[in-house]
Design a protein around this motif. Structure first.
Motif, PDB file in Angstrom:
ATOM      1  N   TYR A 104      15.450 -15.245 -93.352  1.00 28.58           N
ATOM      2  CA  TYR A 104      14.704 -16.447 -93.710  1.00 28.58           C
ATOM      3  C   TYR A 104      15.621 -17.650 -93.721  1.00 28.58           C
ATOM      4  O   TYR A 104      16.823 -17.528 -93.952  1.00 28.58           O
ATOM      5  CB  TYR A 104      14.066 -16.288 -95.094  1.00 28.58           C
ATOM      6  CG  TYR A 104      13.001 -15.229 -95.112  1.00 28.58           C
ATOM      7  CD1 TYR A 104      11.685 -15.536 -94.777  1.00 28.58           C
ATOM      8  CD2 TYR A 104      13.307 -13.917 -95.433  1.00 28.58           C
ATOM      9  CE1 TYR A 104      10.714 -14.561 -94.765  1.00 28.58           C
ATOM     10  CE2 TYR A 104      12.337 -12.937 -95.429  1.00 28.58           C
ATOM     11  CZ  TYR A 104      11.048 -13.260 -95.094  1.00 28.58           C
ATOM     12  OH  TYR A 104      10.079 -12.296 -95.081  1.00 28.58           O
TER      13      TYR A 104
ATOM     14  N   TYR B 272      16.665 -21.005 -95.673  1.00 29.71           N
ATOM     15  CA  TYR B 272      16.570 -21.540 -97.028  1.00 29.71           C
ATOM     16  C   TYR B 272      16.321 -23.033 -96.894  1.00 29.71           C
ATOM     17  O   TYR B 272      17.054 -23.736 -96.218  1.00 29.71           O
ATOM     18  CB  TYR B 272      17.862 -21.287 -97.796  1.00 29.71           C
ATOM     19  CG  TYR B 272      17.776 -21.683 -99.243  1.00 29.71           C
ATOM     20  CD1 TYR B 272      17.275 -20.795-100.183  1.00 29.71           C
ATOM     21  CD2 TYR B 272      18.185 -22.928 -99.667  1.00 29.71           C
ATOM     22  CE1 TYR B 272      17.180 -21.135-101.511  1.00 29.71           C
ATOM     23  CE2 TYR B 272      18.105 -23.279-100.998  1.00 29.71           C
ATOM     24  CZ  TYR B 272      17.598 -22.379-101.918  1.00 29.71           C
ATOM     25  OH  TYR B 272      17.513 -22.727-103.236  1.00 29.71           O
TER      26      TYR B 272
ATOM     27  N   PRO C 295      12.359 -27.210-101.477  1.00 32.85           N
ATOM     28  CA  PRO C 295      11.110 -26.647-102.016  1.00 32.85           C
ATOM     29  C   PRO C 295       9.842 -27.136-101.304  1.00 32.85           C
ATOM     30  O   PRO C 295       8.867 -26.411-101.224  1.00 32.85           O
ATOM     31  CB  PRO C 295      11.118 -27.099-103.474  1.00 32.85           C
ATOM     32  CG  PRO C 295      12.556 -27.250-103.810  1.00 32.85           C
ATOM     33  CD  PRO C 295      13.210 -27.743-102.533  1.00 32.85           C
TER      34      PRO C 295
ATOM     35  N   ALA D 269       9.069 -24.677 -98.623  1.00 34.17           N
ATOM     36  CA  ALA D 269       9.067 -23.264 -99.007  1.00 34.17           C
ATOM     37  C   ALA D 269       7.748 -22.555 -98.729  1.00 34.17           C
ATOM     38  O   ALA D 269       7.721 -21.341 -98.636  1.00 34.17           O
ATOM     39  CB  ALA D 269       9.446 -23.106-100.471  1.00 34.17           C
ATOM     40  N   LEU D 270       6.679 -23.279 -98.571  1.00 37.00           N
ATOM     41  CA  LEU D 270       5.396 -22.645 -98.275  1.00 37.00           C
ATOM     42  C   LEU D 270       5.162 -22.484 -96.776  1.00 37.00           C
ATOM     43  O   LEU D 270       4.115 -22.034 -96.354  1.00 37.00           O
ATOM     44  CB  LEU D 270       4.253 -23.456 -98.898  1.00 37.00           C
ATOM     45  CG  LEU D 270       4.276 -23.508-100.419  1.00 37.00           C
ATOM     46  CD1 LEU D 270       3.130 -24.377-100.937  1.00 37.00           C
ATOM     47  CD2 LEU D 270       4.189 -22.119-101.022  1.00 37.00           C
TER      48      LEU D 270
ATOM     49  N   TYR E 287       6.041 -20.846 -92.990  1.00 31.56           N
ATOM     50  CA  TYR E 287       6.393 -19.521 -92.487  1.00 31.56           C
ATOM     51  C   TYR E 287       7.891 -19.437 -92.219  1.00 31.56           C
ATOM     52  O   TYR E 287       8.459 -20.292 -91.544  1.00 31.56           O
ATOM     53  CB  TYR E 287       5.615 -19.235 -91.207  1.00 31.56           C
ATOM     54  CG  TYR E 287       5.880 -17.858 -90.662  1.00 31.56           C
ATOM     55  CD1 TYR E 287       5.172 -16.774 -91.122  1.00 31.56           C
ATOM     56  CD2 TYR E 287       6.867 -17.649 -89.717  1.00 31.56           C
ATOM     57  CE1 TYR E 287       5.429 -15.497 -90.638  1.00 31.56           C
ATOM     58  CE2 TYR E 287       7.128 -16.390 -89.226  1.00 31.56           C
ATOM     59  CZ  TYR E 287       6.407 -15.320 -89.696  1.00 31.56           C
ATOM     60  OH  TYR E 287       6.673 -14.067 -89.219  1.00 31.56           O
TER      61      TYR E 287
ATOM     62  N   ILE F  73      10.392 -19.708 -94.271  1.00 36.69           N
ATOM     63  CA  ILE F  73      11.231 -20.551 -95.120  1.00 36.69           C
ATOM     64  C   ILE F  73      11.121 -20.066 -96.557  1.00 36.69           C
ATOM     65  O   ILE F  73      10.029 -19.767 -97.036  1.00 36.69           O
ATOM     66  CB  ILE F  73      10.775 -22.027 -95.073  1.00 36.69           C
ATOM     67  CG1 ILE F  73      10.700 -22.537 -93.640  1.00 36.69           C
ATOM     68  CG2 ILE F  73      11.673 -22.904 -95.933  1.00 36.69           C
ATOM     69  CD1 ILE F  73      12.027 -22.659 -92.941  1.00 36.69           C
ATOM     70  N   ILE F  74      12.246 -19.964 -97.240  1.00 35.97           N
ATOM     71  CA  ILE F  74      12.217 -19.683 -98.665  1.00 35.97           C
ATOM     72  C   ILE F  74      12.914 -20.828 -99.392  1.00 35.97           C
ATOM     73  O   ILE F  74      13.767 -21.508 -98.825  1.00 35.97           O
ATOM     74  CB  ILE F  74      12.877 -18.334 -99.025  1.00 35.97           C
ATOM     75  CG1 ILE F  74      14.341 -18.301 -98.606  1.00 35.97           C
ATOM     76  CG2 ILE F  74      12.107 -17.178 -98.433  1.00 35.97           C
ATOM     77  CD1 ILE F  74      15.102 -17.125 -99.168  1.00 35.97           C
ATOM     78  N   GLY F  75      12.539 -21.019-100.623  1.00 37.58           N
ATOM     79  CA  GLY F  75      13.154 -22.043-101.453  1.00 37.58           C
ATOM     80  C   GLY F  75      13.694 -21.413-102.712  1.00 37.58           C
ATOM     81  O   GLY F  75      13.733 -20.186-102.847  1.00 37.58           O
TER      82      GLY F  75
ATOM     83  N   TYR G 207      14.140 -19.960-106.462  1.00 39.90           N
ATOM     84  CA  TYR G 207      13.274 -19.243-107.397  1.00 39.90           C
ATOM     85  C   TYR G 207      12.849 -20.206-108.493  1.00 39.90           C
ATOM     86  O   TYR G 207      13.604 -21.102-108.870  1.00 39.90           O
ATOM     87  CB  TYR G 207      14.023 -18.060-108.029  1.00 39.90           C
ATOM     88  CG  TYR G 207      14.241 -16.911-107.092  1.00 39.90           C
ATOM     89  CD1 TYR G 207      13.221 -16.014-106.828  1.00 39.90           C
ATOM     90  CD2 TYR G 207      15.470 -16.724-106.482  1.00 39.90           C
ATOM     91  CE1 TYR G 207      13.431 -14.942-105.969  1.00 39.90           C
ATOM     92  CE2 TYR G 207      15.684 -15.662-105.617  1.00 39.90           C
ATOM     93  CZ  TYR G 207      14.661 -14.777-105.369  1.00 39.90           C
ATOM     94  OH  TYR G 207      14.850 -13.725-104.523  1.00 39.90           O
TER      95      TYR G 207
ATOM     96  N   GLU H 146      18.422 -14.248-109.901  1.00 36.51           N
ATOM     97  CA  GLU H 146      17.690 -15.404-109.371  1.00 36.51           C
ATOM     98  C   GLU H 146      18.376 -16.709-109.771  1.00 36.51           C
ATOM     99  O   GLU H 146      18.486 -17.630-108.945  1.00 36.51           O
ATOM    100  CB  GLU H 146      16.242 -15.378-109.870  1.00 36.51           C
ATOM    101  CG  GLU H 146      15.427 -14.240-109.278  1.00 36.51           C
ATOM    102  CD  GLU H 146      14.102 -14.011-109.959  1.00 36.51           C
ATOM    103  OE1 GLU H 146      13.207 -13.427-109.317  1.00 36.51           O
ATOM    104  OE2 GLU H 146      13.931 -14.412-111.145  1.00 36.51           O
TER     105      GLU H 146
ATOM    106  N   ASN I 256      20.035 -19.348-107.094  1.00 35.97           N
ATOM    107  CA  ASN I 256      19.658 -20.766-107.088  1.00 35.97           C
ATOM    108  C   ASN I 256      20.888 -21.662-107.180  1.00 35.97           C
ATOM    109  O   ASN I 256      20.994 -22.661-106.446  1.00 35.97           O
ATOM    110  CB  ASN I 256      18.710 -21.077-108.252  1.00 35.97           C
ATOM    111  CG  ASN I 256      17.291 -20.663-107.970  1.00 35.97           C
ATOM    112  OD1 ASN I 256      16.929 -20.267-106.867  1.00 35.97           O
ATOM    113  ND2 ASN I 256      16.459 -20.723-109.006  1.00 35.97           N
TER     114      ASN I 256
END
Length: 64
Positions: A25, A27, A30, A33-34, A36, A38-40, A42, A54, A58
């Motif tokens: 993924y 990073y 935020p 983060a929603l 596809y 992509i993560i943001g 915690y 977590e 972060n």
């Protein structure tokens, strides 16, 4: 820039060829983060406190 880059489409095409346990993924901020692939960071909620892992992740990722 997100839409113009078509990165989401590229990620979908790439991940379609990869086993689910091998997916990586990106990073991101935020706000992305929603999207596809992509993560943001915690986030704690009323029912979920962040674990030490977590929290550490972060902190580490925010330094980049």
């Amino acid at each position: 820039l997100w839409k113009e880059s078509e990165i989401e489409s590229i990620l979908r095409q790439t991940f379609a060829l990869v086993e689910s346990e091998d997916i990586l993924y990106l990073y991101g901020d935020p706000v992305y983060a929603l999207s596809y692939g992509i993560i943001g960071p915690y986030r704690a909620t009323l029912t979920h406190a962040l674990t030490p892992y977590e929290q550490a992740l972060n902190v580490k990722m925010s330094s980049y």
